[in-house]
Design a protein around this motif. Sequence first.
Motif, PDB file in Angstrom:
ATOM      1  N   SER A   1      -9.929 113.125  70.114  1.00  0.00           N
ATOM      2  CA  SER A   1     -11.376 113.239  70.814  1.00  0.00           C
ATOM      3  C   SER A   1     -12.275 112.274  70.570  1.00  0.00           C
ATOM      4  O   SER A   1     -12.202 111.424  69.472  1.00  0.00           O
ATOM      5  CB  SER A   1     -11.658 114.760  70.476  1.00  0.00           C
ATOM      6  OG  SER A   1     -11.716 114.612  68.842  1.00  0.00           O
TER       7      SER A   1
ATOM      8  N   THR B   1      -6.514 112.236  80.023  1.00  0.00           N
ATOM      9  CA  THR B   1      -7.493 113.133  79.706  1.00  0.00           C
ATOM     10  C   THR B   1      -7.014 114.498  80.075  1.00  0.00           C
ATOM     11  O   THR B   1      -6.297 114.808  80.924  1.00  0.00           O
ATOM     12  CB  THR B   1      -8.835 112.519  80.049  1.00  0.00           C
ATOM     13  OG1 THR B   1      -8.594 113.151  81.580  1.00  0.00           O
ATOM     14  CG2 THR B   1      -9.024 111.217  80.298  1.00  0.00           C
ATOM     15  N   GLN B   2      -7.601 115.421  79.302  1.00  0.00           N
ATOM     16  CA  GLN B   2      -7.460 116.832  79.325  1.00  0.00           C
ATOM     17  C   GLN B   2      -8.489 117.434  78.712  1.00  0.00           C
ATOM     18  O   GLN B   2      -9.163 117.233  77.598  1.00  0.00           O
ATOM     19  CB  GLN B   2      -6.018 117.246  79.018  1.00  0.00           C
ATOM     20  CG  GLN B   2      -5.762 117.406  77.531  1.00  0.00           C
ATOM     21  CD  GLN B   2      -4.368 118.097  77.574  1.00  0.00           C
ATOM     22  OE1 GLN B   2      -3.677 118.273  78.341  1.00  0.00           O
ATOM     23  NE2 GLN B   2      -4.040 118.216  76.125  1.00  0.00           N
ATOM     24  N   ASN B   3      -8.921 118.627  79.309  1.00  0.00           N
ATOM     25  CA  ASN B   3     -10.089 119.525  78.711  1.00  0.00           C
ATOM     26  C   ASN B   3      -9.356 120.713  77.986  1.00  0.00           C
ATOM     27  O   ASN B   3      -8.626 121.420  78.454  1.00  0.00           O
ATOM     28  CB  ASN B   3     -10.863 120.145  79.640  1.00  0.00           C
ATOM     29  CG  ASN B   3     -11.999 120.939  79.411  1.00  0.00           C
ATOM     30  OD1 ASN B   3     -12.127 121.354  78.118  1.00  0.00           O
ATOM     31  ND2 ASN B   3     -12.900 121.653  80.235  1.00  0.00           N
ATOM     32  N   PRO B   4      -9.537 120.897  76.325  1.00  0.00           N
ATOM     33  CA  PRO B   4      -8.896 121.475  75.570  1.00  0.00           C
ATOM     34  C   PRO B   4      -9.357 123.227  75.807  1.00  0.00           C
ATOM     35  O   PRO B   4      -8.605 124.021  75.419  1.00  0.00           O
ATOM     36  CB  PRO B   4      -9.103 121.190  74.452  1.00  0.00           C
ATOM     37  CG  PRO B   4     -10.435 120.650  74.324  1.00  0.00           C
ATOM     38  CD  PRO B   4     -10.426 119.860  75.836  1.00  0.00           C
TER      39      PRO B   4
ATOM     40  N   HIS C   1      -0.518 116.217  66.968  1.00  0.00           N
ATOM     41  CA  HIS C   1      -0.213 116.825  68.472  1.00  0.00           C
ATOM     42  C   HIS C   1       1.571 117.099  68.684  1.00  0.00           C
ATOM     43  O   HIS C   1       1.869 117.533  69.354  1.00  0.00           O
ATOM     44  CB  HIS C   1      -0.431 115.829  69.320  1.00  0.00           C
ATOM     45  CG  HIS C   1      -0.190 114.746  69.565  1.00  0.00           C
ATOM     46  ND1 HIS C   1      -0.411 113.652  68.698  1.00  0.00           N
ATOM     47  CD2 HIS C   1       0.844 114.081  70.609  1.00  0.00           C
ATOM     48  CE1 HIS C   1       0.298 112.323  68.929  1.00  0.00           C
ATOM     49  NE2 HIS C   1       0.958 112.942  70.127  1.00  0.00           N
TER      50      HIS C   1
ATOM     51  N   ARG D   1      -3.024 111.233  69.946  1.00  0.00           N
ATOM     52  CA  ARG D   1      -4.125 112.265  70.497  1.00  0.00           C
ATOM     53  C   ARG D   1      -5.465 112.098  69.843  1.00  0.00           C
ATOM     54  O   ARG D   1      -5.312 112.474  68.676  1.00  0.00           O
ATOM     55  CB  ARG D   1      -3.237 113.525  70.603  1.00  0.00           C
ATOM     56  CG  ARG D   1      -4.565 114.515  71.616  1.00  0.00           C
ATOM     57  CD  ARG D   1      -3.840 116.090  71.558  1.00  0.00           C
ATOM     58  NE  ARG D   1      -3.870 116.613  70.113  1.00  0.00           N
ATOM     59  CZ  ARG D   1      -3.482 117.963  70.191  1.00  0.00           C
ATOM     60  NH1 ARG D   1      -2.917 118.667  70.950  1.00  0.00           N
ATOM     61  NH2 ARG D   1      -3.402 118.430  68.786  1.00  0.00           N
TER      62      ARG D   1
ATOM     63  N   GLU E   1      -8.479 114.166  74.374  1.00  0.00           N
ATOM     64  CA  GLU E   1      -8.530 115.522  74.611  1.00  0.00           C
ATOM     65  C   GLU E   1      -9.993 115.855  74.148  1.00  0.00           C
ATOM     66  O   GLU E   1     -10.201 116.038  72.831  1.00  0.00           O
ATOM     67  CB  GLU E   1      -7.461 116.167  73.780  1.00  0.00           C
ATOM     68  CG  GLU E   1      -7.704 117.882  74.160  1.00  0.00           C
ATOM     69  CD  GLU E   1      -6.270 118.406  73.404  1.00  0.00           C
ATOM     70  OE1 GLU E   1      -5.202 118.879  74.120  1.00  0.00           O
ATOM     71  OE2 GLU E   1      -6.392 118.988  72.342  1.00  0.00           O
TER      72      GLU E   1
END
Length: 323
Positions: free
Chosen positions: A183, A158-161, A293, A181, A54
């Motif tokens: 970064s 994957t993800q964009n916070p 998380h 989780r 993330e």
Amino acid sequence: MQTEAPRISDEDALRFKDLFDRMVQNVGVAILGKQEPIRLALTCLLSGGHLLLEDYPGTGKTSLAKAIAQIVEGRSGRIQFTPDLLPADVTGVYVYDQEKRSFEFLPGPIFNEIVLADEINRASPKTQSALLQVMEEAKVTVDGETHELQSPFMVIATQNPVEHAGTYPLPEAQLDRFAVRMSIGYPPDAEEARMLAEQTTQPPLDQLQPVAGHAELREAIEAARRVHVEESVSRYVVALLRHTRDNTRLALGASPRSGIALLRLAKARAITEGRGFVLPEDVQALAPPVLAHRLILAPESRATGVTAAGVVSEALTATPAPV
């Protein structure tokens, strides 16, 4: 009575440490200046867990996932999650074979050793739920038939916070399936300048070669499970979990599954350092990316700036470590 598996020897621990160091070195060719995130991601792989990356766009989430897939000999697959993606696009589907006059199962991209679930929060909750069984049991059930996946198996999502338009936040049950989780963050200035030069000439990601064989990696995962854990360390993990459950600033504390994940990661970390036993330091180093998380803050805590990572840090400070 269940017989305890034999402990890993010092020689085997050092052998797997050498394998891990080679993996870190090779991924580091493509992901510059990020040794600690690389080590954490590969430790997650050796623990048999799944990884959620993330971070902001352009920081190298997908590149890290691709690099891990490329250095591991075997099959890898990528699923680009979109709002119109269906569960069958992930798991597979039965199709009718007119020549054989029977239905044949066509496996989806989840049937790979390393699976990149890119922008996982862009798919609908229905499609996200297709990963629940496979991430927990390494099995897929389609039309009442269960299909098993081979080991090793790892989902790297994957993800964009910061981008919320057109996204569906992962529910707690889905987040709990991810062992870690983390970064990546921005690289140091010198490494970023070097990266710009490399990426505009000959991207190093295209040059990566497998350094870990399928059987060798599976052996390392099995060896990590045989790392010795003293009862005092197990009780230390339970005490950390209990601290989060008793914290009034949380609506939900750490689950038993999170304790299992934390101990598995601690075992994997021990073997990456050439040890056949877990130290409290292993648990302390991994508690934030494993537990944070999974915690749900109480509504009033959000307003006062309390963070889940801060609660985990408090638990580590307040809980005496075994000596």
